[in-house]
Design a protein around this motif. Structure first.
Motif, PDB file in Angstrom:
ATOM      1  N   ARG A  79       0.840  -1.210   0.000  1.00 40.02           N
ATOM      2  CA  ARG A  79       0.000   0.000   0.000  1.00 40.02           C
ATOM      3  C   ARG A  79       0.872   1.256   0.000  1.00 40.02           C
ATOM      4  O   ARG A  79       0.573   2.231  -0.695  1.00 40.02           O
ATOM      5  CB  ARG A  79      -0.913  -0.028   1.232  1.00 40.02           C
ATOM      6  N   SER A  80       1.964   1.232   0.743  1.00 42.08           N
ATOM      7  CA  SER A  80       2.861   2.386   0.805  1.00 42.08           C
ATOM      8  C   SER A  80       3.469   2.666  -0.574  1.00 42.08           C
ATOM      9  O   SER A  80       3.524   3.817  -1.026  1.00 42.08           O
ATOM     10  CB  SER A  80       3.966   2.118   1.833  1.00 42.08           C
ATOM     11  N   ALA A  83       2.227   1.806  -3.433  1.00 39.64           N
ATOM     12  CA  ALA A  83       1.160   2.267  -4.321  1.00 39.64           C
ATOM     13  C   ALA A  83       0.813   3.728  -4.046  1.00 39.64           C
ATOM     14  O   ALA A  83       0.569   4.508  -4.983  1.00 39.64           O
ATOM     15  CB  ALA A  83      -0.070   1.379  -4.145  1.00 39.64           C
ATOM     16  N   LEU A  84       0.795   4.109  -2.790  1.00 39.74           N
ATOM     17  CA  LEU A  84       0.498   5.508  -2.441  1.00 39.74           C
ATOM     18  C   LEU A  84       1.584   6.433  -2.985  1.00 39.74           C
ATOM     19  O   LEU A  84       1.297   7.517  -3.513  1.00 39.74           O
ATOM     20  CB  LEU A  84       0.391   5.663  -0.919  1.00 39.74           C
ATOM     21  N   ALA A 130       1.197   6.645  -6.712  1.00 35.64           N
ATOM     22  CA  ALA A 130       0.006   7.442  -7.037  1.00 35.64           C
ATOM     23  C   ALA A 130       0.299   8.932  -6.858  1.00 35.64           C
ATOM     24  O   ALA A 130      -0.112   9.765  -7.670  1.00 35.64           O
ATOM     25  CB  ALA A 130      -1.151   7.016  -6.147  1.00 35.64           C
ATOM     26  N   ALA A 156      -4.132   4.771  -5.429  1.00 37.75           N
ATOM     27  CA  ALA A 156      -3.365   3.614  -4.931  1.00 37.75           C
ATOM     28  C   ALA A 156      -4.207   2.344  -5.020  1.00 37.75           C
ATOM     29  O   ALA A 156      -3.705   1.282  -5.399  1.00 37.75           O
ATOM     30  CB  ALA A 156      -2.929   3.863  -3.493  1.00 37.75           C
ATOM     31  N   ARG A 203       0.048   2.776 -14.370  1.00 35.22           N
ATOM     32  CA  ARG A 203       0.306   4.172 -14.008  1.00 35.22           C
ATOM     33  C   ARG A 203      -0.060   5.109 -15.151  1.00 35.22           C
ATOM     34  O   ARG A 203      -0.519   6.231 -14.935  1.00 35.22           O
ATOM     35  CB  ARG A 203       1.797   4.348 -13.669  1.00 35.22           C
TER      36      ARG A 203
END
Lengths: 219, 390
Positions: A89-90, A92-93, A96, A113, A122
């Motif tokens: 998740r990190s 992806a964030l 993003a 994300a 992306r």
């Protein structure tokens, strides 16, 4: 000053500096979020907190990371799976944030994300930002992630949301499209065919043909 | 021994239920009826209390005559159910129940029973196989062990049907020597006759069918059954119940018919009866007969802004006992929704601008995305619902 007292002074100064450095690091290190301490074992909480601190240093919203760890605890995921999900998740964030730009809201970054983790490339996010440089991307990103989650081929889902955004479709209409696609899929229509058909019936004109066949890649 | 174990199990159930999820919901109720065949005081009252947890239910009830002094009998029942492994393919349900009656003019007698059910459950239908152990006391008779049974159920929207069958065998005194559990006259023999000629072997097959329907504030239920025995003519019974929810925490109900023979253990007669009563709670039914694994499902949901960051989450779940929500806005901890009317449930939560993940659970079942909501991958191999707040 003799050489002996000079060495003693240097030693004392070194020890003092080391003590101050340790004290400074101890003071500056933020305590682990209480929610993590309460819901995770100490080792996992510490691992997650390291990821959170690293993300914070990069300017990434950190609450979604803590919430991801709590979600893992709620779903009785193994500790290593929780840490891996938080790291994913990190990343992806961060991706993003880089793609959408510094003006993006935390909500947009979190939604983007989610789309990236669902398999959206992306490039699609970048083009979506180009289509809506000022407007909120929250709803288009939510719809995009939902279509991909419902097995609409990524290319078809991306095309649909980009095309709708290009035509200035309102968020309410985009949500309606998503809802109708969901209904069609439940009735047995193939996800790609449902998406293309609904895009055309929403008064958006002729939708461009998707780059792959309906039976193409599914993420 | 079995009574002690049963008492401990029943005592532990509400605590286990509280530990497993949201705090248990407590329901109280009262029913009253007039029974001309009941000697002494024909006006009867039946108070009940129920504790309903995420995976367990505990129901207690009593039977009191209108006149304490003239009461030839007093009865009580306690029943509990606990679901083990609700998310597994074959969830196991442990059920226990105890009946007891006794008073100054009534010898103590009763029955304790513990049952294990293996469930084969799909979202809308299921079946179970059961094995049970019963221990009566104060009766002239023995029940051979173990009892076996099976059942099946199906539900669609607000309609559910259930059928179950149970086979038991036992030893009873010959008819001339046997006292009736429905007789309230004098003390009863508590042991079998010593002469084998005065004992008969019996096999009992009990079947029962239940049809339940509810829509909005109204719920209707009809239960009927028959007990077949080689020694006696078939015993048939049927009872209908109608319940009307007047406010979110107040329901009135009425019943008519004859009861499940098991209840004769604490009731003075088996004559047809009409009763009226009320329940004080959000809970719709205090019945333990339906399998705990037979859950309702969410048929509709909405999220509407009240003001500022306050949002109302509204859910429709016909026949549900318990509806919970969890998501990032609850720190992924279950939050019980309030039962408003009929099949409608709601909760007020704070939602900041952004995207929020949300899942719903009915009657302690699996967490699912709300029907009709956008979804996304959750990072743990599952799917969650999404609410976008601008």
């Amino acid at each position: 000053m003799s050489a002996r007292s000079w060495r003693a002074a240097c030693g004392a100064a070194f020890a003092l500096a080391a003590a101050l450095a340790w004290l400074a690091s101890a003071v500056s290190a933020a305590p682990i979020d209480k929610r993590l301490v309460e819901r995770l074992d100490p080792t996992t909480a510490e691992e997650v907190w390291k990821v959170v601190e690293a993300a914070e240093a990069q300017g990434v919203p950190t609450d979604p990371l803590i919430v991801t760890a709590l979600e893992g605890a709620s779903k009785h995921a193994r500790p290593e799976r929780i840490v891996a999900a938080v790291r994913e998740r990190s990343a992806a964030l961060l991706a993003a944030k880089e793609v959408l730009g510094p003006e993006s809201t935390p909500g947009e970054i979190a939604a983007a994300a989610g789309a990236l983790m669902s398999g959206v490339p992306r490039d699609t996010l970048a083009r979506l930002r180009q289509e809506r440089p000022k407007g909120s991307l929250l709803v288009p990103l939510v719809v995009l992630a939902d279509l991909v989650t419902r097995q609409v081929p990524i290319e078809t889902a991306s095309m649909a949301v980009l095309h709708a955004s290009r035509l200035g479709t309102r968020d309410a209409d985009l949500l309606r499209l998503r809802s109708r696609v969901e209904g069609d899929i439940r009735r047995g229509v193939s996800p790609a065919a449902a998406t293309i058909a609904r895009l055309q019936t929403l008064g958006l004109g002729d939708a461009p043909a998707p780059p792959t066949s309906p039976g193409g890649s599914h993420r | 021994m079995i009574r002690t174990a049963l008492a401990l199990a029943l005592f532990a159930m509400p605590f286990a239920a509280a530990h497993a999820g949201t705090p248990p919901l407590v329901t109280t109720g009262m029913a009253g009826w007039y029974d001309e065949q009941a000697p002494g005081a024909p006006l009867l009252l039946g108070p009940t209390v129920a504790v309903d947890g995420t995976h367990g239910v505990l129901v207690g009830g009593a039977l009191l005559s209108g006149s304490e002094m003239g009461a030839p009998y007093r009865g009580a029942r306690l029943a509990g159910g606990w679901l083990i492994g609700p998310q597994r393919h074959l969830p196991i349900e442990i059920k226990a129940r105890a009946f007891h009656r006794g008073g100054p003019a009534d010898p103590e007698q009763g029955l304790v029973r513990i049952e294990a059910r293996v469930n084969f459950a799909a979202p809308q239908a299921g079946a179970w196989m059961a094995i049970a152990k019963e221990q009566p006391y104060g009766f002239a008779g023995q029940i051979a062990q173990p009892l076996i049974g099976f059942g099946t159920w199906a539900r669609h929207d607000g309609l559910s049907v259930m059928f179950d069958l149970e086979q038991r065998a036992g030893l009873l005194p010959q008819p001339s020597k046997r006292d009736s559990v429905r007789s309230a006259e004098g003390p009863r023999a508590a042991v079998l006759p010593s002469d084998p000629q005065e004992i008969m072997r019996v096999g009992l097959t009990s079947t029962r069918a239940t049809v339940h329907w509810d829509r909005g504030r109204l719920a209707l239920e009809s239960v009927g059954g028959v007990t077949l025995s080689l020694a006696k003519p078939p015993k048939r019974w049927a009872e209908a119940t109608a319940a009307l929810q007047l406010t979110s925490n107040f329901t009135v109900f009425g019943t008519f018919g004859t009861r499940d023979p098991e209840l004769y253990l604490i009731e003075p007669s088996d004559s047809p009866r009409s009763s009226v009563g009320f329940r004080l709670s959000q809970w719709r039914s205090a019945s333990l007969d339906a399998p705990l694994v037979a859950r309702a499902s969410v048929t509709g949901w909405s999220a509407r802004r009240l003001e500022g960051e306050s949002w109302t989450l509204a859910v429709r779940a016909p026949g549900a006992r318990l509806v919970e929500v969890q998501g990032d806005f609850t720190d992924w901890q279950p939050l019980r929704l309030d039962h408003t009317f009929g099949d409608k449930w709601k909760a007020v939560v704070a939602l900041m601008p952004g995207v929020h993940q949300v899942t719903l659970r009915v009657d302690g079942g699996a967490w699912m995305p709300p029907p009709g909501a956008p979804t996304t991958a959750d990072g743990f191999g599952g799917t969650v619902g999404v609410v976008a707040v601008e």
